[in-house]
Enzyme design. Structure first.
Site, PDB file in Angstrom:
ATOM      1  N   ARG A 261       0.837  -1.202   0.000  1.00  0.00           N
ATOM      2  CA  ARG A 261       0.000   0.000   0.000  1.00  0.00           C
ATOM      3  C   ARG A 261       0.870   1.249   0.000  1.00  0.00           C
ATOM      4  NH1 ARG A 261      -4.569  -1.915   4.503  1.00  0.00           N
ATOM      5  NH2 ARG A 261      -5.054  -3.860   3.407  1.00  0.00           N
ATOM      6  N   ARG A 276       2.757   0.771  10.298  1.00  0.00           N
ATOM      7  CA  ARG A 276       2.250   1.163   8.980  1.00  0.00           C
ATOM      8  C   ARG A 276       3.384   1.109   7.959  1.00  0.00           C
ATOM      9  NH1 ARG A 276      -2.613   3.447   8.181  1.00  0.00           N
ATOM     10  NH2 ARG A 276      -2.784   3.867  10.398  1.00  0.00           N
ATOM     11  N   GLU A 348      -5.628  -1.383  15.768  1.00  0.00           N
ATOM     12  CA  GLU A 348      -6.221  -2.337  14.828  1.00  0.00           C
ATOM     13  C   GLU A 348      -5.222  -3.415  14.406  1.00  0.00           C
ATOM     14  OE1 GLU A 348      -7.522  -0.634  11.090  1.00  0.00           O
ATOM     15  OE2 GLU A 348      -7.483  -2.626  10.172  1.00  0.00           O
ATOM     16  N   SER A 351      -9.573  -6.703  10.602  1.00  0.00           N
ATOM     17  CA  SER A 351     -10.780  -6.028  10.171  1.00  0.00           C
ATOM     18  C   SER A 351     -11.610  -7.048   9.410  1.00  0.00           C
ATOM     19  CB  SER A 351     -10.369  -4.865   9.273  1.00  0.00           C
ATOM     20  OG  SER A 351     -11.416  -3.960   9.113  1.00  0.00           O
ATOM     21  N   ARG A 388       1.888  -6.523  12.815  1.00  0.00           N
ATOM     22  CA  ARG A 388       1.269  -5.950  14.011  1.00  0.00           C
ATOM     23  C   ARG A 388       1.151  -6.994  15.128  1.00  0.00           C
ATOM     24  NH1 ARG A 388      -3.224  -1.457  11.986  1.00  0.00           N
ATOM     25  NH2 ARG A 388      -1.752  -0.311  10.671  1.00  0.00           N
TER      26      ARG A 388
END
Length: 416
Positions: A261, A276, A348, A351, A388
């Site tokens: 991303r 991130r 987070e 999801s 994460r």
RNA sequence: GGACAGCUGGCCGAGUGGUCGAAGGCGCUCGCCUGGAACGCGAGUAUAGGGCAACCUAUCUAGGGUUCGAAUCCCUAGCUGUCCA
């Protein structure tokens, strides 16, 4: 894609739901009108084409019987021009409609709370209690560097910012986590698949990343190929443009992939550490179900992801995303946030979304319901984001001297 | 990288300009036959969209072209196979 037929039938109802996602009633009115005008154009074309076909057939008969064709030819030639015009009109309207319709998000469920951003998400439940530390817990980048597990500078040297390199036990833990998660998911009935990391435009349109979010995707130079932002894209699109038999459903799949991303909208956020990154590992769950079973599947997927964290003894909570935080394709989403004592907050880590028939309509994934073909429901969820998870293990399992305890369930994967 | 061949319905396979949405076979569904089954016999069996009935439109890998008319001819792309580097 939203159901344009339903928009014709129940404009008020759909408009009320989509307004909550910030879609204006004006846009929906335009959409409705464009849909109607496309229908008219289609009918006009079909009528003209039917005449053309009939005359062409007659033409053959005339020729066989040796009749004079000059009059018929003149008629047919004149009609041909009309057909060509009608085709053009239809194509223009089709394009106009798609440009608008493909950019409209899914309707949120009534259970989705109103809200602007993550502040307005609703906590559903907490699992496991965060441990009390009798020292100040460090953040993961400190621990990662101290243990020699992750090298942030060398990642930048090789690529650019937001890339990192794992060494030794850090790298081994990542691999152990991937294997552990895949095995865990497989035991829950999800078949493991290995998919391409590059996909074409059609696949990304199918799951909703395109046309709206091209800025966040890495695109191959001179080719219509993109690096996947999530395994959801290739895995869901496996069945693009297919009609599945009812007894093939539900399809439950799990896949490990790297994800890529650009994080175009996240400048300045989480610049330190590996929360991130432009490239990260993720194990994904995807399910394709009949409409009446998608919510049961949703619960199973949430449990699956949550149970992995529980098995790793990582405290976490489940939150119901509000309208403002809900993704483009989701009807509703439960996020799982893991406790990070170093950051003193939940972050987070997974999801899980039910997109209902939103992606199915775009990707044309249907199933046979008796004689009728209907759109399936598609669901996706991470189980889990590997980087994460590693961060969470480091921060939750740290000792005062900076050493980190390895979770029991991972030891078999590390030969311990 | 070069040359050639091919890509047709769930599968196999026929079809080189009109009566082809497509012969035939396999498979599948229903019926007959049987104590039951196999065999045999008969009927049916693509998808999408529009009217939602008759019917109409589109689809023979995809996209473009020629033609009144294309599975069939031409071009481009993809894929598969064979041969040569």
């Amino acid at each position: 894609m939203i159901d344009l037929k339903l928009l014709q039938k129940d404009f008020e109802g759909m408009s009320a739901k989509l307004t909550r996602k910030g879609v204006s009633a004006e846009l929906l009115t335009t959409l409705k009108e464009k849909f109607e005008s496309l229908r008219v154009a289609k009918q006009e074309f079909e009528t003209l084409q039917a005449a053309q076909n009939a005359m062409s057939k007659e033409f053959g008969v005339y020729k066989r019987e040796g009749k004079d064709i000059s009059e018929l030819k003149a008629k047919v030639d004149a009609n041909k021009i009309k057909v060509a015009d009608a085709v053009e009109v239809q194509r223009e309207r089709q394009e106009e409609l798609e440009t608008i319709a493909m950019a409209v998000p899914n309707m949120p469920d009534d259970s989705v709370p109103d809200g602007k951003d993550e502040e307005d998400n609703i906590e559903l439940k907490k699992v496991l209690t965060p441990k009390e530390f009798d020292f100040t817990p460090k953040e993961h980048w400190e621990l990662a560097e101290q243990n020699g597990w992750i090298d942030f500078e060398r990642g930048v040297k090789l690529a650019t910012s937001r890339f990192s390199v794992s060494f030794g036990m850090g790298a081994r833990l990542e691999r152990a986590l991937i294997n552990f998660m895949l095995d865990f998911n497989r035991e829950r009935g999800f078949e493991e698949v290995s998919v391409p990391a590059l996909v074409n435009r059609q696949a990304l349109e199918g799951t909703g990343q395109l046309p709206k979010f091209e800025d966040d995707l890495y695109k191959m130079d001179g080719q219509e190929l993109f690096l996947i932002p999530t395994a959801e894209v290739p895995v869901t699109n496996l069945y693009q443009d297919e009609i599945l038999a009812t007894d093939e459903l539900p399809k439950r799949m799990t896949a490990y992939t790297s994800c890529f991303r650009k994080e175009a909208g996240a400048a300045g956020r989480d610049t330190r550490g590996m929360i991130r990154q432009h490239q990260f590992h993720k194990v994904e769950l995807v399910a394709i179900t009949t409409p009446d079973t998608s919510e049961i599947m949703f619960e199973q997927m949430v449990s699956c992801a949550s149970d992995i964290l529980t098995a790793l003894k990582l405290p976490h909570r489940l939150v119901n995303l509000c309208t403002g935080d809900l993704g483009f394709g989701a009807a509703h989403t439960t996020d799982i946030e893991v406790w990070l004592p170093g950051q003193d907050q939940y972050r987070e880590i997974s999801s899980i979304s039910n997109t209902r028939d939103f992606q199915a309509r775009r990707a044309k994934i249907r199933y046979k319901n008796g004689k009728k073909n209907e759109f399936v429901h598609t669901l996706n969820g991470s189980s889990l984001a590997v980087g994460r998870t590693l961060v969470a293990i480091m921060e939750n399992n740290q000792n005062e001297d900076g050493s980190i305890d390895i979770p029991e369930v991972l030891k078999p994967y590390l030969g311990m």
